[in-house]
Design a protein around this motif. Sequence first.
Motif, PDB file in Angstrom:
ATOM      1  N   TRP A   7       0.827  -1.199   0.000  1.00  0.00           N
ATOM      2  CA  TRP A   7       0.000   0.000   0.000  1.00  0.00           C
ATOM      3  C   TRP A   7       0.860   1.247   0.000  1.00  0.00           C
ATOM      4  N   LEU A   8       1.934   1.244   0.781  1.00  0.00           N
ATOM      5  CA  LEU A   8       2.824   2.400   0.852  1.00  0.00           C
ATOM      6  C   LEU A   8       3.539   2.634  -0.477  1.00  0.00           C
ATOM      7  N   LEU A   9       4.004   1.566  -1.108  1.00  0.00           N
ATOM      8  CA  LEU A   9       4.704   1.713  -2.383  1.00  0.00           C
ATOM      9  C   LEU A   9       3.761   2.150  -3.501  1.00  0.00           C
ATOM     10  N   SER A  10       2.549   1.594  -3.520  1.00  0.00           N
ATOM     11  CA  SER A  10       1.605   2.007  -4.566  1.00  0.00           C
ATOM     12  C   SER A  10       1.131   3.439  -4.354  1.00  0.00           C
ATOM     13  N   SER A  11       0.963   3.859  -3.111  1.00  0.00           N
ATOM     14  CA  SER A  11       0.566   5.251  -2.870  1.00  0.00           C
ATOM     15  C   SER A  11       1.715   6.206  -3.186  1.00  0.00           C
ATOM     16  N   THR A  12       2.949   5.798  -2.931  1.00  0.00           N
ATOM     17  CA  THR A  12       4.099   6.633  -3.296  1.00  0.00           C
ATOM     18  C   THR A  12       4.202   6.784  -4.806  1.00  0.00           C
ATOM     19  N   PHE A  13       3.999   5.701  -5.518  1.00  0.00           N
ATOM     20  CA  PHE A  13       4.032   5.758  -6.980  1.00  0.00           C
ATOM     21  C   PHE A  13       2.908   6.640  -7.515  1.00  0.00           C
ATOM     22  N   MET A  14       1.709   6.487  -6.969  1.00  0.00           N
ATOM     23  CA  MET A  14       0.576   7.273  -7.445  1.00  0.00           C
ATOM     24  C   MET A  14       0.738   8.754  -7.110  1.00  0.00           C
ATOM     25  N   LEU A  15       1.287   9.079  -5.953  1.00  0.00           N
ATOM     26  CA  LEU A  15       1.528  10.485  -5.623  1.00  0.00           C
ATOM     27  C   LEU A  15       2.556  11.102  -6.556  1.00  0.00           C
ATOM     28  N   SER A  16       3.569  10.347  -6.914  1.00  0.00           N
ATOM     29  CA  SER A  16       4.557  10.849  -7.871  1.00  0.00           C
ATOM     30  C   SER A  16       3.938  11.021  -9.253  1.00  0.00           C
ATOM     31  N   LEU A  17       3.067  10.103  -9.628  1.00  0.00           N
ATOM     32  CA  LEU A  17       2.386  10.211 -10.919  1.00  0.00           C
ATOM     33  C   LEU A  17       1.436  11.406 -10.953  1.00  0.00           C
ATOM     34  N   ILE A  18       0.732  11.640  -9.860  1.00  0.00           N
ATOM     35  CA  ILE A  18      -0.145  12.807  -9.774  1.00  0.00           C
ATOM     36  C   ILE A  18       0.685  14.089  -9.794  1.00  0.00           C
ATOM     37  N   GLY A  19       1.809  14.082  -9.091  1.00  0.00           N
ATOM     38  CA  GLY A  19       2.694  15.241  -9.129  1.00  0.00           C
ATOM     39  C   GLY A  19       3.238  15.510 -10.514  1.00  0.00           C
ATOM     40  N   LEU A  20       3.531  14.450 -11.248  1.00  0.00           N
ATOM     41  CA  LEU A  20       4.017  14.611 -12.620  1.00  0.00           C
ATOM     42  C   LEU A  20       2.932  15.172 -13.524  1.00  0.00           C
ATOM     43  N   SER A  21       1.704  14.749 -13.317  1.00  0.00           N
ATOM     44  CA  SER A  21       0.639  15.208 -14.202  1.00  0.00           C
ATOM     45  C   SER A  21       0.169  16.628 -13.881  1.00  0.00           C
ATOM     46  N   PHE A  22       0.272  17.061 -12.626  1.00  0.00           N
ATOM     47  CA  PHE A  22      -0.212  18.387 -12.260  1.00  0.00           C
ATOM     48  C   PHE A  22       0.863  19.467 -12.210  1.00  0.00           C
ATOM     49  N   MET A  37       9.000   8.112  -8.802  1.00  0.00           N
ATOM     50  CA  MET A  37       8.392   6.901  -9.356  1.00  0.00           C
ATOM     51  C   MET A  37       9.421   5.789  -9.482  1.00  0.00           C
ATOM     52  N   MET A  38      10.607   6.130  -9.963  1.00  0.00           N
ATOM     53  CA  MET A  38      11.660   5.121 -10.100  1.00  0.00           C
ATOM     54  C   MET A  38      12.101   4.585  -8.742  1.00  0.00           C
ATOM     55  N   LEU A  39      12.152   5.442  -7.747  1.00  0.00           N
ATOM     56  CA  LEU A  39      12.560   4.998  -6.414  1.00  0.00           C
ATOM     57  C   LEU A  39      11.539   4.051  -5.803  1.00  0.00           C
ATOM     58  N   SER A  40      10.245   4.324  -6.009  1.00  0.00           N
ATOM     59  CA  SER A  40       9.241   3.408  -5.471  1.00  0.00           C
ATOM     60  C   SER A  40       9.289   2.058  -6.184  1.00  0.00           C
ATOM     61  N   ILE A  41       9.557   2.054  -7.489  1.00  0.00           N
ATOM     62  CA  ILE A  41       9.713   0.784  -8.211  1.00  0.00           C
ATOM     63  C   ILE A  41      10.954   0.046  -7.729  1.00  0.00           C
ATOM     64  N   PHE A  42      12.039   0.772  -7.491  1.00  0.00           N
ATOM     65  CA  PHE A  42      13.277   0.160  -7.001  1.00  0.00           C
ATOM     66  C   PHE A  42      13.065  -0.502  -5.641  1.00  0.00           C
ATOM     67  N   ILE A  43      12.422   0.191  -4.740  1.00  0.00           N
ATOM     68  CA  ILE A  43      12.184  -0.374  -3.405  1.00  0.00           C
ATOM     69  C   ILE A  43      11.227  -1.558  -3.490  1.00  0.00           C
ATOM     70  N   GLY A  44      10.221  -1.463  -4.362  1.00  0.00           N
ATOM     71  CA  GLY A  44       9.290  -2.581  -4.536  1.00  0.00           C
ATOM     72  C   GLY A  44       9.965  -3.821  -5.083  1.00  0.00           C
ATOM     73  N   LEU A  45      10.843  -3.645  -6.057  1.00  0.00           N
ATOM     74  CA  LEU A  45      11.575  -4.805  -6.599  1.00  0.00           C
ATOM     75  C   LEU A  45      12.497  -5.417  -5.550  1.00  0.00           C
ATOM     76  N   GLY A  46      13.142  -4.576  -4.766  1.00  0.00           N
ATOM     77  CA  GLY A  46      14.025  -5.090  -3.717  1.00  0.00           C
ATOM     78  C   GLY A  46      13.264  -5.852  -2.649  1.00  0.00           C
ATOM     79  N   LEU A  47      12.126  -5.318  -2.220  1.00  0.00           N
ATOM     80  CA  LEU A  47      11.336  -6.008  -1.209  1.00  0.00           C
ATOM     81  C   LEU A  47      10.716  -7.293  -1.742  1.00  0.00           C
ATOM     82  N   TRP A  48      10.337  -7.288  -3.026  1.00  0.00           N
ATOM     83  CA  TRP A  48       9.774  -8.492  -3.633  1.00  0.00           C
ATOM     84  C   TRP A  48      10.801  -9.623  -3.661  1.00  0.00           C
ATOM     85  N   ALA A  49      12.035  -9.297  -4.030  1.00  0.00           N
ATOM     86  CA  ALA A  49      13.073 -10.329  -4.082  1.00  0.00           C
ATOM     87  C   ALA A  49      13.434 -10.833  -2.688  1.00  0.00           C
TER      88      ALA A  49
END
Length: 99
Positions: A7-22, A37-49
Motif C-alpha cells: 500500500w505504501l509503495l503504490s501510494s508513493t508511486f501514485m503520488l509521484s504520478l499525480i505530481g508529474l501530471s499536475f 516513481m523510479m525509487l518506489s519501483i526500485f524499493i518494490g523490486l528489492g522487497l519483492w526479491a
Amino acid sequence: MMTNESWLLSSTFMLSLIGLSFHRAHLLSALLCLEGMMLSIFIGLGLWALKFTLIAPLMYPVIMLTMSACEAGLGLSLMIATARSHGSDNLSTLNLLQC
C-alpha cells in the motif's frame, strides 16, 4: 488484501504520478517526480526479491537503479541545455515547432 508495504509503495508511486501530471511547469519538478516513481519501483523490486528469498531477482533492483541513474543524468543534461538556450527551465516557454 494489500499489505502495508505494498500500500505504501503504490501510494508513493501514485503520488509521484499525480505530481508529474499536475506540476509540469518546470522541467526540474517533472524530473523529481520521475525519480520518485523510479525509487518506489526500485524499493518494490528489492522487497519483492527479499520476501520470496530469491537469488536471481536480486539483480533486478540493481538494473533498475542503473537505468534510473542514466535517466537522471540525461534529464539533467537536457535541463541544462534548455536553460542555456532558452534562459529558464520553464516548459511553457518552449516551442517544439522552432529549431
